[in-house]
Enzyme design. Structure first.
Site, PDB file in Angstrom:
ATOM      1  N   TRP B 327       0.833  -1.206   0.000  1.00 50.44           N
ATOM      2  CA  TRP B 327       0.000   0.000   0.000  1.00 50.44           C
ATOM      3  C   TRP B 327       0.870   1.259   0.000  1.00 50.44           C
ATOM      4  O   TRP B 327       0.523   2.274  -0.596  1.00 50.44           O
ATOM      5  CB  TRP B 327      -0.914  -0.012   1.236  1.00 50.44           C
ATOM      6  N   HIS B 328       2.027   1.160   0.677  1.00 51.92           N
ATOM      7  CA  HIS B 328       2.870   2.350   0.810  1.00 51.92           C
ATOM      8  C   HIS B 328       3.488   2.792  -0.517  1.00 51.92           C
ATOM      9  O   HIS B 328       3.767   3.973  -0.698  1.00 51.92           O
ATOM     10  CB  HIS B 328       3.976   2.102   1.835  1.00 51.92           C
ATOM     11  N   GLY B 329       3.742   1.852  -1.388  1.00 55.98           N
ATOM     12  CA  GLY B 329       4.337   2.294  -2.647  1.00 55.98           C
ATOM     13  C   GLY B 329       4.717   1.131  -3.536  1.00 55.98           C
ATOM     14  O   GLY B 329       4.782  -0.021  -3.094  1.00 55.98           O
ATOM     15  N   PHE B 481       2.529   8.664  -0.669  1.00 56.68           N
ATOM     16  CA  PHE B 481       1.841   7.372  -0.746  1.00 56.68           C
ATOM     17  C   PHE B 481       0.399   7.555  -1.196  1.00 56.68           C
ATOM     18  O   PHE B 481      -0.392   6.670  -1.178  1.00 56.68           O
ATOM     19  CB  PHE B 481       1.883   6.655   0.610  1.00 56.68           C
TER      20      PHE B 481
END
Lengths: 307, 481
Positions: B327-329, B481
């Site tokens: 999800w962060h990247g 993000f």
């Protein structure tokens, strides 16, 4: 709600006063540029990069050229990053010069780096670095305190305004714009600084800097603008032999280019390049203040002769 | 227009005055102002993606109503899938398209098959991960009849685009924020003062600690091959502090601004560095994301895997945290970061202490020996894993680890400019947070503990510290993000 807003306003007032008090403490020790934006519009300017900022001392010029008059020189030179020839620097010069002046004297220091850019396309003036530095961002250049500069362009924590004012300084920007560098001239340290400078220039400057015809045209525009307000003198300041050799590789034929410009505008040009061994440098690139004083004397004598 | 900028200060002052003095008589007008303000705030960042935000809000608004109205399960599912396709599809396209494509091509090149694939020059729309998770949770909750759909489009659009939490969260659930948007807000002196205090504390964390840490960590991570291992450990330490101060500082500001407008939004941090183990840590770090993933990813997975006992639970947790990392990247570093955090749960699962709630510590000045040991151990695990979070690639991360585990670990660290200042301020922050650890934020109950002149002196001191010691302007880490 009313109490809340009153509390917020009182607190904001208190805070704003304290911030203003810190801003009022800013001076020539705060950084290498601020004080130049806090004087009134000027009569005679020295234009260039850090070489000129450290190497040409207005006080020496004043004693020989403006003795007994109300006029003074003001060193409006900054750094290679911030004041190469270009639109941002020219606009800043236009703001700094008193528009009523018609008999000013303008010393324009030139060197090959000032005619180069490190952009992919060296003629893409929209991406010149200085456009987004304090040079491009500072629209008010003649006010004291210069709050817009301090808010937008002062690059250190504000505590340094207080610290530097009270502590020992290694840089002092004088009221006439001369940047005095206080540094040990022990020969070992000088050699180390020269070595570091050469490595830095060889690694980070020489491979990326390319001649920019736009910067070259801005040199001409700068001369043209200044000629409307007085007399212009072109000067090439000296540097250590190894630095000057690097400059020859960067822009071969530089001297000839400048001589052509000087002839075209009918201005005088003095190059100290051949006499570079006569002076001491703090790091190979910048004149030590004692040498700067000697050079300023020589420069003043030359201007007096040419006047 | 970041929270700690002059344009935002100007925007918020005007917004605040209009909100409470001009539009306060009519809730519809007030919500309209929130929506207009939110879109103005978003467009200031990048107006090109405003249409995406509006389009996403519109589609999910309609889908919510249609799902609730529909009596056919098949149709309800179809509408839900359409919403998920739009949300996740948008996220995958903007955030992960190039990543998947290059990873796919790279995998084939390992077996000597060269695939000709051209990546796209895609700009990631700001806040997409945050507002997409809002809309997905909304649709899933409507589909499961946990909430009724919003029939007021201004309310729903304001929920999706609510500016204090639009760019970097917290990821508010619809059941928390929509009822607040539907009901009249009353100005409360106490709430507003608390909001301002929380903003001040958030600014201190962001500007004084995170932004100054950033100079140090940038220097260390950019020059790690030339620095001794002891300095690299310091780099990991400072980055861990930076990440916390940056993101929790942002969250404090977001919650504070919402409070000033009469809203209570989701708490996002609960002093994660005082956690007793990794499970406790994740109950305290980025709470709104963890809660979202627990509800919509972990719980369904753990139900699916329940027949496999502890192994099934471990698998559910590892998948959940790998998704959390992703999800962060779009980078394998984040995938590995999440995967490792999932693995750290395994000892707790084996010992059966995963859900063991620890008693809330009394407000003692010093922690007990065991409590302190647990805190330090958890911090160290998190700190070393954060090297992955900060690194640009797996290669850089493994390199960094390689340099750490060398003999130079026993040498003195190189003193980096500002390190002393950062250490003093960070220690002060942790001390104040330790004292206030049973509150929603460290300074929450200041008004009960100090008389007004002392409080004002504290606020003034804090504000001047922020002014005098603020680091260079840095973007918030989680904005990317």
């Amino acid at each position: 709600m009313k109490n809340f807003l009153i509390s917020v306003l009182v607190f904001s007032g208190l805070l704003t006063s304290s911030i203003l008090a810190v801003f009022l403490m800013a001076d020539g020790r705060s950084d290498s540029y601020y004080a130049r934006f806090t004087t009134p519009a000027q009569h005679s300017l020295i234009i260039g990069t850090s070489r000129a900022a450290q190497g040409i001392q207005p006080a020496v010029l004043d004693t020989m050229i403006y003795k007994g008059t109300a006029h003074h020189f003001f060193n409006y030179s900054f750094s290679l990053f911030d004041s190469p020839f270009g639109p941002a620097y020219l606009q800043s010069i236009e703001r700094k010069l008193d528009p009523r002046v018609t008999d000013g004297i303008f010393i324009v220091a030139v060197d090959p780096w000032m005619l180069c850019a490190k952009n992919e396309d060296p003629n893409d003036s929209l991406h010149f670095w200085e456009r987004n530095s304090f040079m491009g961002n500072t629209k008010k250049v003649n006010c004291n305190p210069n709050i817009p500069y301090l808010v937008e362009s002062y690059s250190e924590p504000y505590i340094n305004i207080i610290r530097k004012r009270t502590g020992a300084a290694d840089l002092i920007l004088h009221k006439d714009g001369w940047l005095e560098v206080i540094v040990s001239m022990d020969s070992t340290l000088v050699a180390q600084r020269l070595q570091a400078k050469l490595e830095d220039y060889n690694k980070n400057y020489l491979p990326v800097y390319k001649f920019s015809s736009v910067r070259f045209s801005y040199l001409k525009q700068t001369i043209s603008f200044l000629q409307n307000h007085g007399k212009v003198y072109l000067v090439r300041l000296p540097a250590h032999r190894k630095i000057m050799e690097m400059e020859d590789r960067l822009l071969p034929g530089f001297e000839q280019k400048i001589e052509e410009v000087a002839a075209g505008f009918k201005v005088d040009y003095l190059s100290f390049a051949a006499k570079n061994a006569d002076y001491d440098y703090v790091d190979g690139n910048h004149l030590y203040k004692a040498s700067g004083k000697i050079l300023s004397h020589q420069l003043a004598r030359w201007i007096t002769e040419k006047k | 227009m970041i929270f700690n900028s002059i344009p935002f200060a100007g925007f918020f002052v005007i917004f605040f005055l209009l909100y409470w003095f001009v539009f306060n008589r009519n809730i519809k007008l007030q919500n309209g102002l929130i929506l207009a303000g939110s879109y103005f705030f978003y467009a200031w960042w990048d107006w090109r993606f405003l249409a995406l935000l509006v389009g996403s809000s519109l589609l999910n608004y309609l889908l919510g109503i249609w799902i609730a109205r529909s009596t056919s399960e098949k149709k309800r599912n179809g509408l839900l899938y359409l919403g998920l396709l739009q949300g996740l599809g948008g996220l995958i396209f903007f955030k992960y398209y190039n990543f998947f494509l290059t990873s796919f091509a790279h995998a084939f090149s390992e077996i000597n098959i060269e695939l000709e694939m051209s990546t796209l020059n895609i700009i990631l729309p700001l806040g997409i991960s945050f507002y997409t998770f809002r809309t997905i949770s909304y649709l899933l909750d409507v589909h499961k009849n946990k909430i009724k759909p919003s029939t007021d489009w201004v309310v729903f659009f304001s929920y999706v685009g609510f500016f204090p939490s639009l760019i970097s969260g917290p990821i508010d659930k619809a059941k928390l924020l929509i009822p607040q948007l539907e009901n009249k807000r009353e100005f409360s002196n106490r709430e507003a003062s608390t909001g301002l205090r929380q903003i001040l504390w958030g600014l201190f964390k962001k500007l004084v600690i995170a932004d100054n840490c950033s100079d140090i960590t940038n220097h260390i991570f950019n020059n790690y091959p030339t620095l001794p291992a002891s300095t690299l450990v310091l780099g990991a330490l400072f980055y861990t502090i930076q990440l916390y101060a940056d993101f929790s500082g942002y969250s404090d500001m977001a919650i504070g601004f919402a409070r000033l407008l009469g809203f209570n939004i989701t708490k996002n941090f609960n002093y994660p560095f005082f956690a007793q183990n990794i499970a406790d840590y994740w109950r305290r770090w980025h709470i709104s994301l963890t809660a979202w993933l627990t509800e919509y990813v972990f719980t369904p997975l753990s139900i699916k895997f329940r027949d496999y006992g502890k192994a099934g639970l471990a698998l559910a947790i590892i998948i959940n945290f790998t998704i959390c990392g992703l999800w962060h990247g779009a980078n394998w570093t984040f995938v590995l970061y999440g995967f490792l955090h999932g693995c750290y749960f395994i000892p707790l699962i084996i010992k059966g202490t995963l859900n063991k709630k620890r008693k809330k510590g009394a407000a003692t000045l010093l922690p007990g020996f065991a409590e302190f040991g647990n805190m330090v151990a958890t911090f160290i695990v998190v700190m070393f894993t954060n090297i992955l979070f900060r690194s640009d690639s797996i290669v850089q991360a493994t390199d960094y680890f390689g340099y750490i585990f060398s003999m130079s670990i026993f040498s003195l660290p190189v003193l980096i400019n500002k390190a002393g200042t950062v250490i003093v301020f960070s220690a002060s922050m942790f001390f104040v947070e330790w004292l206030g650890r049973n509150q929603n934020f460290a300074l929450e109950t200041l008004e009960h503990r100090f008389p007004k002149p002392a409080r004002w002196a504290i606020y003034y001191g804090l504000a001047m510290l922020i002014f005098l010691f603020a680091g260079k302007d840095q973007q918030f880490i989680y904005v990317q993000f």
